[in-house]
Enzyme design. Structure first.
Site, PDB file in Angstrom:
ATOM      1  N   ASP A  92       0.820  -1.218   0.000  1.00  0.00           N
ATOM      2  CA  ASP A  92       0.000   0.000   0.000  1.00  0.00           C
ATOM      3  C   ASP A  92       0.849   1.261   0.000  1.00  0.00           C
ATOM      4  OD1 ASP A  92       0.847  -0.686   2.647  1.00  0.00           O
ATOM      5  OD2 ASP A  92      -0.595   0.732   3.471  1.00  0.00           O
ATOM      6  N   GLU A 186       0.252  -1.467   5.484  1.00  0.00           N
ATOM      7  CA  GLU A 186       1.310  -1.059   6.414  1.00  0.00           C
ATOM      8  C   GLU A 186       1.125   0.383   6.851  1.00  0.00           C
ATOM      9  OE1 GLU A 186       5.304   0.552   7.680  1.00  0.00           O
ATOM     10  OE2 GLU A 186       3.967   1.257   6.105  1.00  0.00           O
TER      11      GLU A 186
END
Ligand SMILES: [Zn+2]
Length: 421
Positions: A92, A186
């Site tokens: 991400d 994350e």
């Protein structure tokens, strides 16, 4: 001027890393706070599917993506008896800046001047970012000016992919079994929560999620979140005389009373802080949301105590008001856990040395997946990627530094192969 490549291996790997980065950043994988499922956004699944396909083409036949978006794959060992190690990166990008329609630009042979991007009036000025000065003569990847780049962490991902592709193509190189892992979410602090350490099956891992050339990070903040809710007495303002207790005004007094020297903007290095990141409310109730950070657990507790005492003192001056405080741990400083496994950081130092780099040991004023993974039993320090100015439209990456990061990952495999029983 230092040579732009740290080694012939880095030079060999750099074009493939660049090619991958340019492909990966085009997939919008911005994660979302307050997620209801994992991953928080569908783009992460899309990029994960791309990676699974690519891993299989490289020869990691067991590559797969699970329902939560985690991508795991195995590159089998060429020596017997060496410990299994992991290489990790996250799928991400930050919720803080748009990741939609990223159009990367490559500026060859950077001359050290300002880099003006075509959109949004965005300019990269070496005056503001000294790391650019170290990249004179490098090829610099930027955005077009109106999104983030997503080198955080697609540079890391491209480096892991390129390192395992290189190792897979060179079975004559000694290597342990390498487990590859790409994690979702994350940036919203959830990358490690659903990570199946047992299924991953490595003795240690390395996230490629740092920044400047040579960084090796084994220390992060210890982190807590604290919400303060002030309850006042809400009365129609026309009938409020002597009755209304305005929660928002009390919240304002708490904010004013919090010590200005304990803020992110006033601290650096090893000093922690209390950061107010959201305030919302009305006359009846008001909420102050904060994060509290320090490298030292005792000092973290002290910051929390200051926050609590300040709020309680202010609210106590108004007996009709009430205060609720909710403090929750977020992630631990990984140092304590890594200290129990010194070989893990030593191996990274050795790999950096083999690449001709000095290890730069800066503590992270933040957290990584490695903080929680290390606490959960998978020791996971963090290595540089060559990406800079993360979470912003000025984000950039050096192609040469990315080549170095991929080369360090290849050398790490060699170091651990040397640990064979
Ligand atoms: Zn990152």
């Amino acid at each position: 001027m230092p040579a732009p490549h740290s080694s012939p291996l880095a030079e060999e790997l750099a074009p493939a890393v660049l090619d991958r980065l340019l492909r990966y950043v085009r997939v919008d994988t911005q994660s979302a706070r307050d997620r209801t499922g994992c991953p928080s956004t569908p783009g992460q699944l899309e990029l994960g599917r791309m990676l699974v396909e690519e891993l299989r083409e490289i020869g990691l036949g067991d590559a797969e993506q699970d329902a939560q978006g985690y991508v795991f794959a195995t590159l089998p060992a060429t020596v017997e008896g060496a410990p299994v190690i992991g290489l990790l990166a996250h799928l991400d990008t930050s919720p803080d800046e748009s990741g939609t329609g990223v159009e990367p630009l490559v500026h060859r042979d950077y001359d050290g001047g300002d880099i003006a991007l075509p959109r949004g009036g965005t300019v990269l000025e070496p005056e503001q970012m000294p790391e650019l000065r170290d990249a004179i003569g490098h090829d610099i990847v930027t955005t077009s000016g109106d999104t983030l780049l997503g080198a955080d962490d697609k540079a890391g991902m491209a480096e892991v992919m390129t390192a395992v592709a290189h190792l897979a193509a060179h079975p004559e190189l000694a290597r342990p079994t390498i487990r590859v892992g790409f994690t979702p979410d994350e940036e919203v602090g959830e990358g490690a929560t659903l990570f199946d350490i047992e299924r991953f099956g490595a003795v240690c891992a390395y996230t490629l999620d740092g920044s400047a050339l040579g960084e090796l990070q084994d220390e992060t903040f210890t982190a807590a979140g604290a919400d303060l809710v002030v309850h006042g007495v809400d009365v129609h303002p026309g009938f409020a005389t002597g009755k209304l207790v305005n929660a928002s005004r009390l919240a304002g007094r708490i904010l004013a009373a919090l010590p200005a020297e304990r803020t992110p903007e006033a601290t650096s290095g090893r000093d922690g802080f209390i950061h107010v990141y959201a305030v919302e409310g009305g006359a009846g109730t008001a909420t102050i949301r904060t994060i509290v950070r320090d490298f030292d657990d005792d000092k973290l507790a002290e910051h929390v105590a200051v926050l609590r005492d300040t709020a309680e003192r202010v609210v106590a001056e108004e007996p009709r008001a009430r205060l609720d405080i909710d403090v929750r741990p977020q992630y631990p400083n990984m140092r304590v856990y890594l200290d129990e496994h010194p070989r893990v950081v030593e191996a990274a130092e050795e790999a950096l040395r083999l690449e001709g780099l000095d290890a730069i040991r800066t503590p992270i004023r933040g957290g990584t997946d490695g903080s929680v993974l290390s606490a959960r039993g998978l020791p996971t320090p963090n290595l540089f990627t060559g990406g800079h100015e993360y979470h912003s439209k000025r984000e950039w990456a050096s192609v040469q530094e990315m080549g170095s990061a991929a080369a360090v990952a290849v050398r790490l495999a060699g170091v651990w192969a040397g640990q064979a029983a």
